[in-house]
Write an enzyme that holds these catalytic residues in place. Structure first.
Site, mmCIF file in Angstrom:
data_model
loop_
_atom_site.group_PDB
_atom_site.id
_atom_site.type_symbol
_atom_site.label_atom_id
_atom_site.label_comp_id
_atom_site.label_asym_id
_atom_site.label_seq_id
_atom_site.Cartn_x
_atom_site.Cartn_y
_atom_site.Cartn_z
ATOM 1 C CG HIS A 210 -2.061 0.976 1.065
ATOM 2 N ND1 HIS A 210 -3.221 0.656 0.399
ATOM 3 C CD2 HIS A 210 -2.215 2.263 1.461
ATOM 4 C CE1 HIS A 210 -4.042 1.688 0.401
ATOM 5 N NE2 HIS A 210 -3.451 2.677 1.042
ATOM 6 C CG ASP B 155 -10.398 3.886 5.239
ATOM 7 O OD1 ASP B 155 -9.959 4.926 5.765
ATOM 8 O OD2 ASP B 155 -10.037 3.507 4.124
ATOM 9 N NE ARG C 201 -8.060 11.320 6.592
ATOM 10 C CZ ARG C 201 -7.232 10.375 6.102
ATOM 11 N NH1 ARG C 201 -7.669 9.158 5.870
ATOM 12 N NH2 ARG C 201 -5.973 10.632 5.881
ATOM 13 C CB SER D 151 -6.951 5.762 6.446
ATOM 14 O OG SER D 151 -7.251 5.479 5.109
ATOM 15 C CE LYS E 147 -7.428 1.783 2.379
ATOM 16 N NZ LYS E 147 -7.683 3.155 2.742
#
Ligand code: URA
Length: 451
Positions: free
Chosen positions: A92, A171, A178, A193, A197
């Site tokens: 990620h 999220d 956001r 966040s 996930k």
């Protein structure tokens, strides 16, 4: 008889907002109540926006960050992938401009025998989102149910979806809020966040690409390292193997920015072509994923295996398969004309001879959002065909009148605004003062030791 009194209200969003505004530390229960009430729709966006802004300004303690991550993770289900025999490894990124590595890595790493269950996000602020890029492929569905996600994974070893009502739904809501309330740039919110996930995916290991530079949320390396350590600590606390690699985002990655354009560049990389920086980063991240996936003894070996999978066409074939299994038109992979393309182009040329000394990367990302490639409001439609193709990388020589960038646009007014911003982003100097910035800055995390 007196009427039964209403039950005492134990949670009031306003109390939690005030407490954070004044620099207090929220209890685990308060954080959980806030996240759960918001996910259920019991408290409005405006109260949560105020709380998010208080977090951006006041920060969070480690205990609050852990509570927020846990509450967001348990707002949905944790996918059980124990039936898959392969190790499950994901990657990620903290967000950048032109960063399409996820689309390369999922099929590439799956082709090496490591399962890649990816739950990704949409564009956030000036940065692009993996889901928006994938949706540029006609028909492709990123909203699979958990059962469908598992089926695709089972067949081809990789799948990329968004948060669903089942996986980390908190999220999904917070991320969208956001994005449009100036509350992205908080290491605590980014950590919760991303990690909520990722921990919901049922992975064994995770490679984090933490960006630093003018196009990253963390502009300097110190802040990027802080975020990296926060995420590594959060993941290790949950028993996962985590490595964070701090990489450069002081100029866009690759040459193409914009959803469909980025798919074109992904295919170039999977064909063994494409820009050097993007290819180098993909190979580095793939090397780590293969190593943590236990199919490569070292990261260098992982990189070599990845090069071979690209050269043999196996990685590209896996991408076609994943696209088709997710409902997309696989012909778009081989024929870019089947991808959406904005109807107009405009060229931005160099005003003088010299060297491209720097490119304000966040502004380039914002220019793409203005063209319609990202969202300025939650409900905005994303135009998959718009974007920017850069013809010069930082450090290269340019001549007066030579094209610096091509803008792909749909609406004239948007193109004019984006062009203005792009023009301001370029710094062209007579000589080159700046030394080259390394693409890979450093590696953080126990799992990165001895590599
Ligand atoms: N990526 C995410 O998934 N969340 C963030 O907050 C930032 C980048």
């Amino acid at each position: 008889m007196n009427p039964t009194p209403a039950p005492a209200q134990t949670f009031r969003a306003i109390d939690v907002i005030r407490k954070k505004r004044d620099g207090g530390e929220l209890s685990r229960g308060e954080v959980e109540s806030l996240v759960n009430s918001y996910t259920r729709g019991d408290i409005p966006d405006y109260q949560v926006s105020a709380w998010l802004m208080a977090v951006v300004l006041r920060g969070m303690t480690r205990a609050e960050t852990a509570a927020l991550t846990d509450a967001m993770l348990h707002s949905g289900e944790v996918v059980d992938l124990s039936s898959l025999s392969a190790r499950k490894v994901d990657k990620h990124s903290t967000g950048g401009v032109g960063d399409k590595t996820s689309l390369v890595l999922a099929p590439l790493v799956a082709a090496a025998g490591v399962a890649v269950p990816m739950i990704s996000g949409r564009g956030l602020g000036h940065t692009g989102g993996t889901l928006d890029k994938l949706e540029a492929i006609p028909g492709l569905n990123v909203n699979l149910s958990v059962a469908q996600f598992c089926r695709v994974l089972d067949i081809c070893g990789c799948a990329i979806i968004g948060q669903t009502a089942e996986i980390a739904p908190a999220d999904r809501k917070l991320y969208a809020l956001r994005d449009v309330t100036g509350t992205v740039e908080s290491p605590y919110l980014i950590c919760a966040s991303i990690m909520s996930k990722k921990l919901a995916e049922g992975i064994d290991a995770l490679v984090l690409d933490v960006k630093t530079g003018s196009g990253a949320f963390m502009k300097n390396e110190k802040d990027a390292a802080f975020l990296a350590e926060l995420m590594v600590e959060t993941g290790e606390r949950m028993g996962k193997q985590i490595v964070a690699i701090i990489t450069d985002m002081d100029q866009p990655l690759g040459s193409m920015i914009g959803n469909a354009l980025e798919v074109v560049e992904v295919v170039e990389i999977l064909r063994g072509e494409g820009p050097h920086d993007l290819r180098q980063l993909c190979l580095e991240l793939a090397g780590w994923m293969l190593h943590l996936g236990q199919v490569a003894d070292t990261v260098a070996d992982g990189r070599k295996q990845s090069e071979k999978l690209i050269a043999s066409g196996k990685a590209l074939e896996r991408f076609r398969q994943m696209v088709e299994l997710q409902g997309g038109d696989p012909r778009a992979i081989d024929d870019p004309k089947k991808l959406p393309r904005a109807p107009h182009t405009m060229i931005l040329s160099s005003p003088k001879d010299g060297y491209l000394a720097s490119l304000q990367c966040e502004q380039v990302g914002t220019a793409c959002v203005i063209l319609g490639g990202g969202r300025e409001r939650k409900e905005d439609f994303v135009d998959p065909g718009v974007g920017i193709v850069l013809h010069k990388k930082v450090g290269e020589a340019v001549s007066a009148g030579e094209p610096l960038a091509t803008i792909y646009y749909t609406a004239e007014t948007r193109a004019a605004r984006a062009r203005g911003l792009l023009e301001e982003s370029y710094q062209i100097t007579d000589s080159l003062a700046r030394a080259d910035r390394a693409l890979i800055h450093r590696v953080i995390g126990k799992s990165g030791e001895n590599n």
